[in-house]
Design an enzyme around this catalytic site. Structure first.
Site, PDB file in Angstrom:
ATOM      1  CG  ASP A 258      23.942 -28.042   1.774  1.00  0.00           C
ATOM      2  OD1 ASP A 258      22.547 -28.156   1.899  1.00  0.00           O
ATOM      3  OD2 ASP A 258      24.572 -28.363   1.832  1.00  0.00           O
TER       4      ASP A 258
ATOM      5  NE  ARG B 274      25.144 -35.591  -7.154  1.00  0.00           N
ATOM      6  CZ  ARG B 274      25.357 -35.799  -6.130  1.00  0.00           C
ATOM      7  NH1 ARG B 274      24.678 -35.535  -4.897  1.00  0.00           N
ATOM      8  NH2 ARG B 274      26.428 -36.620  -5.217  1.00  0.00           N
TER       9      ARG B 274
ATOM     10  CG  HIS C 201      29.058 -33.513  -2.235  1.00  0.00           C
ATOM     11  ND1 HIS C 201      29.571 -34.585  -2.825  1.00  0.00           N
ATOM     12  CD2 HIS C 201      27.826 -32.976  -1.713  1.00  0.00           C
ATOM     13  CE1 HIS C 201      27.985 -35.413  -2.867  1.00  0.00           C
ATOM     14  NE2 HIS C 201      27.305 -34.155  -2.302  1.00  0.00           N
TER      15      HIS C 201
ATOM     16  CB  CYS D 261      22.999 -29.989  -2.457  1.00  0.00           C
ATOM     17  SG  CYS D 261      23.554 -30.100  -1.190  1.00  0.00           S
TER      18      CYS D 261
HETATM   19  N1   CP Z   1      22.730 -34.213  -2.262  1.00  0.00           N
HETATM   20  C1   CP Z   1      23.257 -35.538  -1.410  1.00  0.00           C
HETATM   21  O1   CP Z   1      24.894 -35.818  -1.577  1.00  0.00           O
HETATM   22  O2   CP Z   1      22.509 -35.930  -1.503  1.00  0.00           O
HETATM   23  P1   CP Z   1      23.115 -37.291  -0.213  1.00  0.00           P
HETATM   24  O3   CP Z   1      23.012 -37.024   1.059  1.00  0.00           O
HETATM   25  O4   CP Z   1      21.383 -37.690  -0.258  1.00  0.00           O
HETATM   26  O5   CP Z   1      23.518 -38.543  -1.134  1.00  0.00           O
HETATM   27  N1  NVA Z   2      26.904 -30.136   3.304  1.00  0.00           N
HETATM   28  C1  NVA Z   2      25.640 -30.944   3.359  1.00  0.00           C
HETATM   29  C2  NVA Z   2      24.928 -31.720   2.476  1.00  0.00           C
HETATM   30  C3  NVA Z   2      24.556 -32.817   1.830  1.00  0.00           C
HETATM   31  C4  NVA Z   2      24.689 -33.472   0.712  1.00  0.00           C
HETATM   32  C5  NVA Z   2      26.462 -32.613   4.402  1.00  0.00           C
HETATM   33  O1  NVA Z   2      27.515 -31.869   4.176  1.00  0.00           O
HETATM   34  O2  NVA Z   2      25.588 -32.956   5.241  1.00  0.00           O
END
Ligand code: CP
Ligand code: NVA
Length: 301
Positions: A220, A288, A130, A260
């Site tokens: 997370d 972001r 990410h 996040c």
């Molecule tokens: N942190 C993040 O990417 O959140 P979303 O899944 O809401 O985009």
């Molecule tokens: N690790 C999480 C991050 C969400 C922003 C996912 O992949 O769902």
């Protein structure tokens, strides 16, 4: 600067430092009501195979504020959902748009899009990384601490996509990182080896050991998008990996806490910590917008 942003490793230390400086400037200009029209007459396609609040909204607002047009394309409303090849989609969209943002289940979908598109492709989250998230995280640490180099970050919980990008980002920018996770939930082995070749990365099992003297605590969800089938098992296995007051106490007195988002309060983080004075999660979420705007300016203009 590279063409695509698929992995945080696509950027050098200088690229990331420049992006943070640009994002800080754009944040300040926005506060004063000043906007660049750098994306005027440009459309950016945004393909989402999974849900999103922050990434989608931040990109839509960033593109709009830069004078461009964000085109949200849900996977199942595209022919992709009926099996059209990713490569063909990439080639066709490249005839219309100036850039492609893609959130996909599999990292290989993002790399396939990038290798077949003739316009820049940005990874908006895959099962491996990410990278957009880490740009905002690094900006937030820099804002709060005044530097990145030699800071210590502790990741508590699942060694997931965000953790992989955090490990790589720390190695690039000179932060040390300790990951605490239960056996079976370690971050990607190739990611750890790549980062250990240039930086200080330890994969541990004890949250308090990882958190000791940390400048930044980060966690997370225990159940990422795509992990729902094993949610109950994951919740049992990760139950000791919560940022609570004990973990916070092990960190430095002025430590900041990142998440996040979306957060699962009472699981990977307590209400007391996420709503407490050490939490930087709302600034992190706001950043972001500024970092993605900076990224778009660098890649698409
Ligand atoms: N942190 C993040 O990417 O959140 P979303 O899944 O809401 O985009
Ligand atoms: N690790 C999480 C991050 C969400 C922003 C996912 O992949 O769902």
């Amino acid at each position: 600067m590279m063409k695509n942003f698929v992995s945080i490793c696509d950027l050098t230390r200088d690229d990331i430092s420049d992006l943070i400086q640009l994002a800080l400037r754009l944040k300040d200009e926005r506060k004063r009501g000043r906007f660049s029209r750098a994306l005027e007459h440009k459309t950016v396609a945004m393909i989402f195979e999974k849900p999103s609040t922050r990434t989608r909204t931040a990109f839509e607002v960033a593109i709009t504020e830069l004078g461009g047009h964000p085109l949200y394309l849900s996977w199942n409303e595209l022919q992709l959902g009926r099996g059209e090849a990713v490569a063909d989609t990439a080639r066709v969209l490249s005839r219309y748009v100036s850039g492609i943002v893609i959130r996909a289940d599999r990292h290989s979908t993002v790399t396939e899009m990038a290798s077949n598109a003739s316009v820049p492709v940005i990874n908006a989250l895959s099962d491996r990384e990410h990278p957009c998230q880490l740009l905002a995280d690094l900006m937030t640490i820099y804002e709060k601490k005044g530097k990145l180099r030699d800071m210590k970050l502790a990741w508590i919980g699942d060694g997931n996509n965000v953790c992989n990008s955090a490990i790589l980002a720390c190695a690039i920018m000179g932060l040390s990182i300790d990951v605490a996770c239960p056996p079976g939930y370690e971050p990607n082995g190739e990611v750890v080896r790549t980062a250990q070749a240039v930086g200080h990365v330890r994969v541990l099992t004890e949250p308090l050991e990882a958190a000791a003297a940390a400048d930044v605590l980060y966690t997370d969800t225990w159940v990422s998008m795509g992990d729902e089938a094993t949610a109950a098992q994951r919740t049992r296995d990760l139950s000791a990996y919560c940022i609570d007051k004990h973990v916070l106490h092990a960190a430095k007195d002025d430590a900041i806490v990142l998440h996040c988002l979306p957060a699962h309060r009472g699981c990977e983080i307590t209400d007391e910590v996420i709503d407490g004075p050490h939490s930087a999660v709302l600034d992190q979420a706001e950043n972001r917008l500024h970092t993605q705007k900076a990224l778009l300016k660098k890649l698409l203009v």
